[in-house]
Design a protein around this motif. Structure first.
Motif, PDB file in Angstrom:
ATOM      1  N   ILE A  52       0.858  -1.171   0.000  1.00  0.00           N
ATOM      2  CA  ILE A  52       0.000   0.000   0.000  1.00  0.00           C
ATOM      3  C   ILE A  52       0.898   1.225   0.000  1.00  0.00           C
ATOM      4  O   ILE A  52       1.577   1.519   0.975  1.00  0.00           O
ATOM      5  CB  ILE A  52      -0.972  -0.027   1.203  1.00  0.00           C
ATOM      6  N   ARG A  63      -9.474  -7.012  10.487  1.00  0.00           N
ATOM      7  CA  ARG A  63      -9.612  -5.779  11.241  1.00  0.00           C
ATOM      8  C   ARG A  63      -9.162  -4.575  10.438  1.00  0.00           C
ATOM      9  O   ARG A  63      -9.628  -3.449  10.628  1.00  0.00           O
ATOM     10  CB  ARG A  63      -8.771  -5.882  12.507  1.00  0.00           C
ATOM     11  N   TYR A  64      -8.233  -4.832   9.509  1.00  0.00           N
ATOM     12  CA  TYR A  64      -7.652  -3.702   8.802  1.00  0.00           C
ATOM     13  C   TYR A  64      -8.173  -3.579   7.389  1.00  0.00           C
ATOM     14  O   TYR A  64      -7.621  -2.858   6.589  1.00  0.00           O
ATOM     15  CB  TYR A  64      -6.136  -3.829   8.806  1.00  0.00           C
ATOM     16  N   ALA A  65      -9.205  -4.316   7.082  1.00  0.00           N
ATOM     17  CA  ALA A  65      -9.787  -4.165   5.751  1.00  0.00           C
ATOM     18  C   ALA A  65     -10.352  -2.760   5.624  1.00  0.00           C
ATOM     19  O   ALA A  65     -10.822  -2.191   6.597  1.00  0.00           O
ATOM     20  CB  ALA A  65     -10.874  -5.198   5.555  1.00  0.00           C
ATOM     21  N   PRO A  66     -10.302  -2.234   4.426  1.00  0.00           N
ATOM     22  CA  PRO A  66     -10.837  -0.891   4.243  1.00  0.00           C
ATOM     23  C   PRO A  66     -12.280  -0.817   4.716  1.00  0.00           C
ATOM     24  O   PRO A  66     -13.081  -1.697   4.434  1.00  0.00           O
ATOM     25  CB  PRO A  66     -10.741  -0.677   2.737  1.00  0.00           C
ATOM     26  N   LEU A  67     -12.599   0.239   5.413  1.00  0.00           N
ATOM     27  CA  LEU A  67     -13.930   0.347   6.008  1.00  0.00           C
ATOM     28  C   LEU A  67     -14.960   0.891   5.039  1.00  0.00           C
ATOM     29  O   LEU A  67     -16.052   0.380   4.920  1.00  0.00           O
ATOM     30  CB  LEU A  67     -13.871   1.286   7.213  1.00  0.00           C
ATOM     31  N   TYR A  68     -14.614   1.941   4.365  1.00  0.00           N
ATOM     32  CA  TYR A  68     -15.623   2.690   3.636  1.00  0.00           C
ATOM     33  C   TYR A  68     -15.358   2.720   2.148  1.00  0.00           C
ATOM     34  O   TYR A  68     -15.337   3.765   1.551  1.00  0.00           O
ATOM     35  CB  TYR A  68     -15.695   4.126   4.169  1.00  0.00           C
ATOM     36  N   ASP A  69     -15.098   1.577   1.552  1.00  0.00           N
ATOM     37  CA  ASP A  69     -15.041   1.557   0.116  1.00  0.00           C
ATOM     38  C   ASP A  69     -16.482   1.419  -0.364  1.00  0.00           C
ATOM     39  O   ASP A  69     -16.949   0.364  -0.725  1.00  0.00           O
ATOM     40  CB  ASP A  69     -14.195   0.406  -0.388  1.00  0.00           C
ATOM     41  N   LEU A  70     -17.177   2.512  -0.313  1.00  0.00           N
ATOM     42  CA  LEU A  70     -18.622   2.475  -0.525  1.00  0.00           C
ATOM     43  C   LEU A  70     -18.994   1.945  -1.888  1.00  0.00           C
ATOM     44  O   LEU A  70     -20.126   1.512  -2.105  1.00  0.00           O
ATOM     45  CB  LEU A  70     -19.189   3.885  -0.347  1.00  0.00           C
ATOM     46  N   ALA A  71     -18.036   2.009  -2.798  1.00  0.00           N
ATOM     47  CA  ALA A  71     -18.342   1.573  -4.154  1.00  0.00           C
ATOM     48  C   ALA A  71     -18.714   0.090  -4.197  1.00  0.00           C
ATOM     49  O   ALA A  71     -19.660  -0.297  -4.865  1.00  0.00           O
ATOM     50  CB  ALA A  71     -17.140   1.827  -5.052  1.00  0.00           C
TER      51      ALA A  71
ATOM     52  N   GLY B  20      -8.738   0.164  10.203  1.00  0.00           N
ATOM     53  CA  GLY B  20      -9.144   0.207   8.819  1.00  0.00           C
ATOM     54  C   GLY B  20      -8.510   1.370   8.096  1.00  0.00           C
ATOM     55  O   GLY B  20      -7.785   2.172   8.686  1.00  0.00           O
ATOM     56  N   THR B  21      -8.790   1.443   6.829  1.00  0.00           N
ATOM     57  CA  THR B  21      -8.227   2.513   6.028  1.00  0.00           C
ATOM     58  C   THR B  21      -9.319   3.200   5.248  1.00  0.00           C
ATOM     59  O   THR B  21     -10.385   2.651   5.037  1.00  0.00           O
ATOM     60  CB  THR B  21      -7.177   1.981   5.038  1.00  0.00           C
ATOM     61  N   LEU B  22      -9.018   4.398   4.814  1.00  0.00           N
ATOM     62  CA  LEU B  22      -9.966   5.198   4.062  1.00  0.00           C
ATOM     63  C   LEU B  22      -9.195   5.845   2.928  1.00  0.00           C
ATOM     64  O   LEU B  22      -8.182   6.486   3.163  1.00  0.00           O
ATOM     65  CB  LEU B  22     -10.547   6.254   4.999  1.00  0.00           C
ATOM     66  N   GLU B  26     -12.229   8.996  -0.809  1.00  0.00           N
ATOM     67  CA  GLU B  26     -13.439   8.685  -0.043  1.00  0.00           C
ATOM     68  C   GLU B  26     -13.617   9.694   1.089  1.00  0.00           C
ATOM     69  O   GLU B  26     -14.725  10.165   1.358  1.00  0.00           O
ATOM     70  CB  GLU B  26     -13.344   7.275   0.534  1.00  0.00           C
TER      71      GLU B  26
END
Lengths: 251, 251
Positions: A52, A63-71, B20-22, B26
């Motif tokens: 990354i 736990r560390y997966a992206p939270l807000y990949d809203l797509a 997590g990541t943003l 986003e």
DNA sequence: CATTTGATGTTATTTTTCTAACAAAAACCT
DNA sequence: AGGTTTTTGTTAGAAAAATAACATCAAATG
């Protein structure tokens, strides 16, 4: 994949086993190869490590997966699970002895636990154990046995006996299918025994299942709905609180 | 710093509170401002959030803490362990049932195993289990129990009984101290029972310990040198092959 | 109301990272 | 040995991100 490549990956995985990041350049120097080679190793690997922005990090920890990949769609489910788990977490009190079932549904629950929370948590799932192993306040009990990669769990013939020796306070159970009439089911038969044992010996039983599980039937039945005291689910599940046992909570 | 800026930061901090990541894009969309503004917010902020390759993460997130120490001292030891493990790996044959002890010494051994290698591996260490869980050819058996963070292992009272029911072929044992006269020792007493049980029931016993352990005595003795069939160590250990039992291999 | 000030957006430039393609080296096989 | 394959390194170009400079907007002030 290459043998040397695998060894390099193993080495880097070890270096990052406890978290942290490694610059790609550092990783290349560490292994004595070019950055390009490390890149190739990573893309050929199993995805346990990922790159990354030029930094090498562990990718296998949910736990560390992206939270807000809203797509994407996955994340809406993740958000749903997060919501369910926030509700579930309100049932936890200091000093509790919990059983936490396998799968990804309850990961936000264990990942979100406070560092200082004083709990005993029993599980037979590797991913759950990993998340809990970092919390100093949690006494973690892992029920061992033969590892099943499909569900990241361990199974053994005496798991029931060992579980029944533990004073489980609250059991958080997950399912792949929840059907009001037919009952609650999962994919793998080796999950049945631990789930049933936990349901049998816990004082309070909580089923946590998002909408996508509602009305579904999976190969392995392990309980009926009224085996549970509380069912935490989403608004689209169609489950409703009746006069009977399970209290349905919609989150 | 701006009030609106602070509010945005607070909002983002909250979103990332559980890890997590943003993506920067986003984050910008989430706050309804441009990416540049988010960048400015971050550099004006207290450093609680940081930007890594276009991804917004918590600065105190253990996963993203740079591993400065890798390049320095650990590195030489890691290389030594790598060498020892390459030698140790040559003792492994397809179809073996191995016991793999805890610690970091044997991590290169398990990390470097071929994907297709057909083995059964028994362990009571979480880090070892994690490394093995990715190998499709390995049947992994984890001896569960109460988790001890100090050594990343599980301990239980019936671990000895369970181990003795398994047909262990070769036991790879680690130690924190190896003393020719006094014997072999480790830091934690809860490691003693599994180590001894593995030594007792294995057909072949291999001790793997780098130079830094030689001549050292640690709190918990668990064996003498001639309990082992093979000792794999470094050139500075001072151990020498005598007429007696243990075959000393210097790597 | 004009002006100032601070915050934000936009654009351009530089730097870094990623990807692909080709060349060199090493390992492998016959 | 000779040829082939695999692995690795190097280079060049594309993409993305970081930085800097400038333009715009809005609120505040006299």
């Amino acid at each position: 994949m290459n043998e040397r490549s695998a060894r390099r990956l193993g080495r880097l995985t070890e270096a990052l086993a406890r978290g942290g990041t490694l610059r790609l350049s550092e990783a290349a120097r560490l292994c004595g190869v070019s950055e390009m080679t490390i890149r190739r190793d990573l893309s050929a690997g199993d995805g346990g490590l990922t790159l990354i922005g030029g930094h090498l990090v562990r990718a296998d920890d949910p736990r560390y997966a992206p939270l807000y990949d809203l797509a994407t769609q996955q994340d809406r489910q993740a958000e749903a699970k997060q919501r369910l788990c926030e509700v579930a977490a309100r049932h936890i009190e200091d000093g509790d002895t919990l059983f936490v079932d396998c799968g990804t549904t309850l990961m936000p629950l264990v990942s979100g636990l406070d560092q200082e929370r004083s709990l005993t948590v029993v599980t037979y799932a590797l991913n759950v154990a990993n998340a809990l192993s970092r919390l100093p306040g949690v006494r973690l009990v892992l029920l061992g046995g033969v590892y099943h990669p499909s569900s990241q769990t361990f199974a053994s013939d005496d798991i029931v006996a060992r579980l029944s020796r533990l004073g489980i306070n609250k059991a958080f159970i997950t399912a792949a299918g929840v059907h009001a009439k037919k009952g609650v089911s999962c994919f793998h038969f080796h999950e049945v025994a631990p789930k049933q044992a936990a349901i049998a010996c816990a004082t309070q039983r909580l089923l946590v299942a998002d909408d996508s599980k509602a009305g579904i039937i999976r190969p392995a039945y392990f309980a009926t709905l009224d085996d549970f005291d509380v069912v935490i689910t989403g608004p689209e599940s169609g489950l409703e609180t009746t006069a009977g046992r399970p209290q349905i909570i919609v989150a």
